[in-house]
Write a protein that holds these residues in place. Structure first.
Motif, short mmCIF file in Angstrom:
data_model
loop_
_atom_site.label_atom_id
_atom_site.label_comp_id
_atom_site.label_asym_id
_atom_site.label_seq_id
_atom_site.Cartn_x
_atom_site.Cartn_y
_atom_site.Cartn_z
N MET A 1 0.81 -1.22 0.00
CA MET A 1 0.00 0.00 0.00
C MET A 1 0.85 1.27 0.00
N VAL A 2 2.05 1.19 0.59
CA VAL A 2 2.95 2.35 0.65
C VAL A 2 4.22 2.01 -0.12
N PRO A 3 4.61 2.83 -1.10
CA PRO A 3 5.85 2.56 -1.83
C PRO A 3 7.05 2.48 -0.89
N ALA A 4 7.94 1.54 -1.13
CA ALA A 4 9.08 1.30 -0.25
C ALA A 4 9.94 2.55 -0.07
N ARG B 1 2.31 12.24 1.05
CA ARG B 1 1.30 11.99 0.02
C ARG B 1 1.79 10.85 -0.88
N VAL B 2 0.94 9.86 -1.09
CA VAL B 2 1.26 8.77 -2.01
C VAL B 2 0.71 9.10 -3.39
N ASP B 3 -0.58 9.41 -3.45
CA ASP B 3 -1.24 9.77 -4.70
C ASP B 3 -2.55 10.49 -4.36
N ASP B 4 -3.44 10.59 -5.31
CA ASP B 4 -4.69 11.33 -5.09
C ASP B 4 -5.68 10.60 -4.20
N ALA B 5 -5.37 9.38 -3.81
CA ALA B 5 -6.30 8.60 -2.99
C ALA B 5 -5.70 8.14 -1.66
N ARG B 6 -4.36 8.19 -1.54
CA ARG B 6 -3.70 7.61 -0.37
C ARG B 6 -2.65 8.52 0.24
N ILE B 7 -2.54 8.38 1.56
CA ILE B 7 -1.51 9.07 2.35
C ILE B 7 -0.78 8.00 3.16
N ALA B 8 0.53 8.07 3.21
CA ALA B 8 1.33 7.20 4.07
C ALA B 8 1.52 7.91 5.40
N ILE B 9 1.31 7.20 6.50
CA ILE B 9 1.44 7.83 7.83
C ILE B 9 1.94 6.80 8.84
N THR B 10 2.60 7.29 9.88
CA THR B 10 3.08 6.39 10.94
C THR B 10 1.90 5.81 11.70
N ARG B 11 2.01 4.56 12.05
CA ARG B 11 0.94 3.94 12.85
C ARG B 11 1.00 4.47 14.27
N ASP C 1 6.09 0.05 9.97
CA ASP C 1 5.30 0.93 10.84
C ASP C 1 4.62 2.05 10.06
N ILE C 2 4.83 2.08 8.76
CA ILE C 2 4.21 3.09 7.90
C ILE C 2 3.00 2.46 7.22
N MET C 3 1.85 3.07 7.40
CA MET C 3 0.61 2.51 6.87
C MET C 3 -0.05 3.49 5.90
N ALA C 4 -1.11 3.07 5.28
CA ALA C 4 -1.84 3.93 4.34
C ALA C 4 -3.22 4.26 4.87
N VAL C 5 -3.64 5.51 4.63
CA VAL C 5 -5.00 5.96 4.92
C VAL C 5 -5.53 6.70 3.71
N ASP C 6 -6.85 6.86 3.65
CA ASP C 6 -7.40 7.68 2.58
C ASP C 6 -7.46 9.13 3.06
N TYR C 7 -8.00 10.03 2.24
CA TYR C 7 -7.98 11.45 2.57
C TYR C 7 -9.00 11.83 3.65
N CYS D 1 -4.27 14.93 6.89
CA CYS D 1 -5.17 14.86 5.72
C CYS D 1 -5.60 16.26 5.29
N GLN D 2 -5.86 17.10 6.27
CA GLN D 2 -6.32 18.46 5.99
C GLN D 2 -5.30 19.24 5.16
N LEU D 3 -4.03 19.13 5.52
CA LEU D 3 -2.99 19.86 4.81
C LEU D 3 -2.85 19.38 3.37
N TYR D 4 -2.96 18.07 3.14
CA TYR D 4 -2.88 17.54 1.78
C TYR D 4 -4.10 17.98 0.95
N ARG D 5 -5.24 18.00 1.59
CA ARG D 5 -6.47 18.38 0.88
C ARG D 5 -6.47 19.87 0.52
N LEU D 6 -5.99 20.71 1.43
CA LEU D 6 -6.04 22.17 1.21
C LEU D 6 -4.93 22.68 0.31
N PHE D 7 -3.77 22.03 0.37
CA PHE D 7 -2.59 22.56 -0.32
C PHE D 7 -1.98 21.47 -1.22
#
Length: 197
Positions: free
Chosen positions: A1-4, A33-43, A55-61, A80-86
């Motif tokens: 789900m998250v690029p290496a 930011r991974v792409d327009d649908a996914r964000i990589a974030i620490t668990r 320990d890095i996982m994926a979430v949606d926006y 998520c807010q920062l990726y969505r706004l900017f």
């Protein structure tokens, strides 16, 4: 789900932040930011000095997990807010340094005449730059809703949650780290100046 490559960059950034004492215990969270649908974030609940790529996982926006069996950071919605706004934001780093935590409990923070302000794209150091301090709230959805119009009205160089820590972002994980480093330098300078008064 998250690029290496992205997972490696976030894990390394967490380890570097830990060496600077910016993420004690399991504090802080890092994302990209991974792409327009996914964000990589620490668990949630992992020590950033011991971060592994697993320990890095994926979430949606909307902050919903895309990595089965893993729980994202409690503050995922702020990322998520920062990726969505900017759209230019490619990574967000959040730490809990002593300087950020202490200064944020004393009210607004203004940086004046520091040469390193140029790290944020300013043409001169002869300016006053406000680092917003927002009141802490355990309801992250409510906190995000409060912050959003303020971010849109006057996009800051970063921000601090009172008694908590600083948020910094950039176009990539490395750029976000540079900006976090610059902010932490400024915060440490301000803390030292106030001690000298």
């Amino acid at each position: 789900m998250v690029p290496a490559e992205l997972a490696n960059a976030l894990a390394e950034a967490g380890q570097r932040m830990d060496l600077r004492c910016w993420v004690p215990g399991s504090a802080g969270n890092l994302s990209a930011r991974v792409d327009d649908a996914r964000i990589a974030i620490t668990r949630s609940g992992v020590h950033k000095g011991r971060l592994k790529t697993s320990d890095i996982m994926a979430v949606d926006y909307d902050g919903k997990t895309l990595s089965e069996g893993m729980k994202p950071s409690a503050e995922t919605l702020l990322h998520c807010q920062l990726y969505r706004l900017f759209p230019q934001v490619g990574a967000v780093l959040h730490g809990h340094s002593v300087a950020a935590t202490v200064l944020s409990m004393q009210g607004a923070i203004t940086f004046s005449d520091y040469e390193i302000l140029k790290a944020f794209g300013f043409a001169t150091h002869e300016i006053d730059v406000v680092l917003p301090v927002y009141a802490n709230d355990q309801d992250i959805g409510r906190l995000a809703a409060y912050i959003e119009p303020l971010l849109l009205r006057d996009p800051p160089i970063g921000y601090v949650i009172a008694g908590h820590g600083v948020y910094a972002w950039g176009t990539s994980v490395e750029h976000a780290y540079w900006r976090l480093e610059a902010l932490e330098f400024l915060l440490q300078c301000e803390l030292e100046r106030r001690r000298m008064k």
